[in-house]
Design a protein around this motif. Structure first.
Motif, PDB file in Angstrom:
ATOM      1  N   ARG A 227       7.372 118.852 -51.742  1.00 33.68           N
ATOM      2  CA  ARG A 227       6.178 118.410 -51.008  1.00 33.68           C
ATOM      3  C   ARG A 227       4.928 118.408 -51.900  1.00 33.68           C
ATOM      4  N   ASP A 228       4.933 119.217 -52.974  1.00 34.03           N
ATOM      5  CA  ASP A 228       3.781 119.279 -53.868  1.00 34.03           C
ATOM      6  C   ASP A 228       3.677 118.049 -54.761  1.00 34.03           C
ATOM      7  N   VAL A 229       4.764 117.301 -54.885  1.00 34.14           N
ATOM      8  CA  VAL A 229       4.848 116.240 -55.886  1.00 34.14           C
ATOM      9  C   VAL A 229       5.058 114.863 -55.266  1.00 34.14           C
ATOM     10  N   MET A 230       5.721 114.802 -54.137  1.00 32.88           N
ATOM     11  CA  MET A 230       6.145 113.527 -53.538  1.00 32.88           C
ATOM     12  C   MET A 230       4.963 112.628 -53.193  1.00 32.88           C
ATOM     13  N   THR A 231       5.256 111.352 -53.023  1.00 28.79           N
ATOM     14  CA  THR A 231       4.296 110.392 -52.483  1.00 28.79           C
ATOM     15  C   THR A 231       4.467 110.357 -50.972  1.00 28.79           C
ATOM     16  N   ALA A 232       3.411 110.695 -50.240  1.00 27.43           N
ATOM     17  CA  ALA A 232       3.478 110.721 -48.783  1.00 27.43           C
ATOM     18  C   ALA A 232       3.074 109.364 -48.206  1.00 27.43           C
ATOM     19  N   ASP A 233       3.298 109.192 -46.921  1.00 28.45           N
ATOM     20  CA  ASP A 233       2.895 107.977 -46.200  1.00 28.45           C
ATOM     21  C   ASP A 233       3.452 106.709 -46.857  1.00 28.45           C
ATOM     22  N   VAL A 234       4.752 106.729 -47.119  1.00 24.08           N
ATOM     23  CA  VAL A 234       5.385 105.578 -47.760  1.00 24.08           C
ATOM     24  C   VAL A 234       5.873 104.578 -46.717  1.00 24.08           C
TER      25      VAL A 234
ATOM     26  N   GLN B 176       2.210 108.385 -72.442  1.00 27.65           N
ATOM     27  CA  GLN B 176       2.020 107.003 -72.870  1.00 27.65           C
ATOM     28  C   GLN B 176       2.598 106.034 -71.845  1.00 27.65           C
ATOM     29  N   MET B 177       3.784 106.336 -71.347  1.00 27.34           N
ATOM     30  CA  MET B 177       4.425 105.451 -70.373  1.00 27.34           C
ATOM     31  C   MET B 177       3.635 105.374 -69.073  1.00 27.34           C
ATOM     32  N   VAL B 178       3.190 106.523 -68.576  1.00 27.32           N
ATOM     33  CA  VAL B 178       2.476 106.550 -67.310  1.00 27.32           C
ATOM     34  C   VAL B 178       1.116 105.867 -67.447  1.00 27.32           C
ATOM     35  N   GLU B 179       0.392 106.176 -68.503  1.00 28.37           N
ATOM     36  CA  GLU B 179      -0.951 105.615 -68.672  1.00 28.37           C
ATOM     37  C   GLU B 179      -0.909 104.103 -68.877  1.00 28.37           C
ATOM     38  N   LYS B 180       0.116 103.606 -69.567  1.00 24.67           N
ATOM     39  CA  LYS B 180       0.222 102.175 -69.839  1.00 24.67           C
ATOM     40  C   LYS B 180       1.035 101.430 -68.790  1.00 24.67           C
ATOM     41  N   GLY B 181       1.681 102.172 -67.886  1.00 23.69           N
ATOM     42  CA  GLY B 181       2.475 101.537 -66.841  1.00 23.69           C
ATOM     43  C   GLY B 181       3.697 100.812 -67.365  1.00 23.69           C
ATOM     44  N   ILE B 182       4.373 101.392 -68.360  1.00 22.19           N
ATOM     45  CA  ILE B 182       5.546 100.757 -68.952  1.00 22.19           C
ATOM     46  C   ILE B 182       6.778 101.635 -68.762  1.00 22.19           C
ATOM     47  N   LYS B 183       7.955 101.006 -68.802  1.00 23.57           N
ATOM     48  CA  LYS B 183       9.201 101.708 -68.516  1.00 23.57           C
ATOM     49  C   LYS B 183      10.010 102.030 -69.760  1.00 23.57           C
TER      50      LYS B 183
ATOM     51  N   LEU C 110       8.260 108.492 -61.335  1.00 23.57           N
ATOM     52  CA  LEU C 110       6.840 108.440 -61.655  1.00 23.57           C
ATOM     53  C   LEU C 110       6.103 109.642 -61.088  1.00 23.57           C
ATOM     54  N   ASP C 111       6.467 110.082 -59.880  1.00 21.01           N
ATOM     55  CA  ASP C 111       5.867 111.290 -59.314  1.00 21.01           C
ATOM     56  C   ASP C 111       6.119 112.491 -60.225  1.00 21.01           C
ATOM     57  N   ILE C 112       7.343 112.582 -60.731  1.00 20.39           N
ATOM     58  CA  ILE C 112       7.700 113.704 -61.600  1.00 20.39           C
ATOM     59  C   ILE C 112       6.941 113.618 -62.916  1.00 20.39           C
ATOM     60  N   PHE C 113       6.848 112.426 -63.488  1.00 18.87           N
ATOM     61  CA  PHE C 113       6.121 112.263 -64.745  1.00 18.87           C
ATOM     62  C   PHE C 113       4.631 112.584 -64.574  1.00 18.87           C
ATOM     63  N   ASN C 114       4.050 112.184 -63.456  1.00 18.52           N
ATOM     64  CA  ASN C 114       2.640 112.529 -63.202  1.00 18.52           C
ATOM     65  C   ASN C 114       2.454 114.041 -63.128  1.00 18.52           C
ATOM     66  N   THR C 115       3.458 114.719 -62.569  1.00 19.88           N
ATOM     67  CA  THR C 115       3.410 116.177 -62.503  1.00 19.88           C
ATOM     68  C   THR C 115       3.500 116.788 -63.891  1.00 19.88           C
ATOM     69  N   VAL C 116       4.391 116.264 -64.717  1.00 16.71           N
ATOM     70  CA  VAL C 116       4.517 116.755 -66.090  1.00 16.71           C
ATOM     71  C   VAL C 116       3.191 116.590 -66.828  1.00 16.71           C
ATOM     72  N   MET C 117       2.554 115.426 -66.683  1.00 16.33           N
ATOM     73  CA  MET C 117       1.259 115.189 -67.335  1.00 16.33           C
ATOM     74  C   MET C 117       0.209 116.189 -66.858  1.00 16.33           C
ATOM     75  N   ARG C 118       0.215 116.479 -65.557  1.00 13.42           N
ATOM     76  CA  ARG C 118      -0.788 117.367 -64.983  1.00 13.42           C
ATOM     77  C   ARG C 118      -0.557 118.827 -65.372  1.00 13.42           C
ATOM     78  N   GLU C 119       0.703 119.236 -65.474  1.00 11.95           N
ATOM     79  CA  GLU C 119       1.018 120.647 -65.633  1.00 11.95           C
ATOM     80  C   GLU C 119       1.334 121.081 -67.064  1.00 11.95           C
TER      81      GLU C 119
END
Length: 427
Positions: A119-126, A391-398, A249-258
């Protein structure tokens, strides 16, 4: 010896900073600094203060505010940052600073903190659909979405299936990937979607659906995603109703933040175990072509390449550019006969339009050098995977090309390889 500092704060359970217990506020502040620091909070069994009050479990009235000791140790170079944030928190207590000679400092890499829940990481209201949603509407729903899949719900809001891009292509009649469809004009989309308007989600959805409870540890969810090969998981609440989606992407955003600054740790002589670098996950079997390669040959390579892209190199192997199916869209005349079949059954574009007349002749005569992307992001083999994720998250590439010091192409890395390696290294 390593030069370190230690801060001790002597306070009590009742002490607050911005409506939080001082101990909680201090821990959160130090954690957010992302420095090589450790914090320990101890609760005393008895104590007395300057005012003459005594706290002990033998006294009923004052026992609610037992003494608290906060001990924080960190490299001396970080002293100003630490003290600037901690000093205002001490409105009832004493703060002490010590010099320390540290023999060694070792820490094990963590991909993300183990206390995190889904719940700390997921995207809500999908977004979601029902079993009777038309496939054409499913596609329209996914086009602007960050997800390439959508959960199918029953009347009570519980997941009963998933419709992914793969389902739409393999079973639903979608003639090209969603990323390509976004490049099409309105007429192109109509031609793609009209045949899908008579079919419903229940005909193609994947079932039974695999989901995760929002109360589960994030590590458990990532392990499940890797084991079953899923890029995203529906998340349910205690009643089994959809409450969100968890994606890579949710997980990668968490890695970047933490994630701490591991490079700064190394500069401070902190030994970090289990760090992984780009070179550890590099795929060296990826295809390369020269600028003189024809588009006909490139399209054959892309069809058989699960990376969905090709590197363009010079005779010495230096990376000059990248080419993927999207890069071909603007170089063909809108509505040109044959291109629909060759490139995912249909693209209409008005950009550039350098390809006129016979399609096959144009494919044989047009070279990669006219189409390739030259404005690309590349990384080095010695880069930490956490930095590659950024780099992947900031540039939006896979996917990312990897080069050596001379700029020569070495291979590719993908989101899946980053997640798999980072998670397994930290477990």
């Amino acid at each position: 010896m390593l030069k370190y500092k230690a801060v001790e704060i002597f306070t009590n359970e009742e002490a607050r900073y911005r409506n939080k217990p001082v101990a909680d506020a201090a821990m959160q502040y130090v954690r957010k600094l992302k420095i090589a620091a450790r914090c320990t909070v101890s609760r005393g069994v008895a104590g007395c203060s300057e005012s003459g009050e005594i706290t002990t479990d033998r006294l009923e009235v004052l026992s609610v505010s037992m003494p608290i000791r906060i001990y924080i140790i960190f490299p001396a170079a970080e002293m100003e940052r630490v003290l600037d944030g901690l000093e205002p928190m001490v409105n009832d207590g004493i703060m002490v600073l010590h010099d320390l000679d540290v023999v060694c400092h070792r820490v094990r890499n963590a991909f993300f903190p183990r206390q995190l829940k889904v719940r700390d990481v997921m995207t809500a209201d999908v977004a979601s659909i029902t079993t009777t949603t038309r496939l054409s509407d499913v596609v329209q729903l996914l086009l602007p979405s960050i997800f390439n899949g959508v959960p199918v719900l029953d009347p009570k809001g519980r997941p009963v299936g998933m419709v992914t891009q793969g389902d739409l292509i393999r079973k639903g009649g979608l003639s090209l990937r969603l990323g390509l469809l976004t490049e099409c004009d309105e007429q192109c989309r109509k031609e793609v979607l009209n045949p899908m308007s008579t079919r419903q989600a229940e005909e193609i959805m994947t079932r039974p659906v695999i989901f995760i409870a929002e109360s589960k540890p994030l590590a458990e969810a990532v392990d499940l995603m890797l084991r079953v090969g899923m890029k995203r998981l529906p998340v349910v609440d205690e009643q089994g109703k959809l409450s969100g989606m968890l994606s890579r992407l949710d997980i990668f955003n968490t890695v970047m933040r933490e994630t701490p600054d591991w490079k700064a740790f190394a500069e401070q002589k902190v030994e970090v175990g289990d760090l992984k670098r780009v070179g550890d996950i590099l795929r060296r079997d990826t295809h390369t072509v020269s600028p003189e390669t024809t588009l006909d040959e490139v399209m054959r390579i892309i069809d058989s390449n699960d990376m969905q892209g090709v590197a363009v190199v010079d005779p010495q192997g230096k990376l000059l550019g990248l080419i993927a199916d999207q890069d071909l869209l603007g170089y063909f005349q809108s509505g040109q006969e044959g291109f629909w079949q060759r490139l995912a059954k249909g693209i209409h574009s008005t950009q550039h339009n350098i390809c006129h007349g016979d399609l096959q002749q144009c494919l044989l005569e047009t070279t990669v050098g006219k189409v390739m992307q030259t404005d690309f992001v590349a990384v080095r083999e010695d880069m930490l995977i956490e930095n590659a994720i950024s780099q992947m998250v900031e540039k939006g590439i896979k996917r990312l090309p990897v080069v050596d010091e001379a700029g020569c192409f070495q291979g590719m890395i993908s989101r899946d390889s980053l997640l798999r390696t980072g998670f397994n290294a930290a477990m």
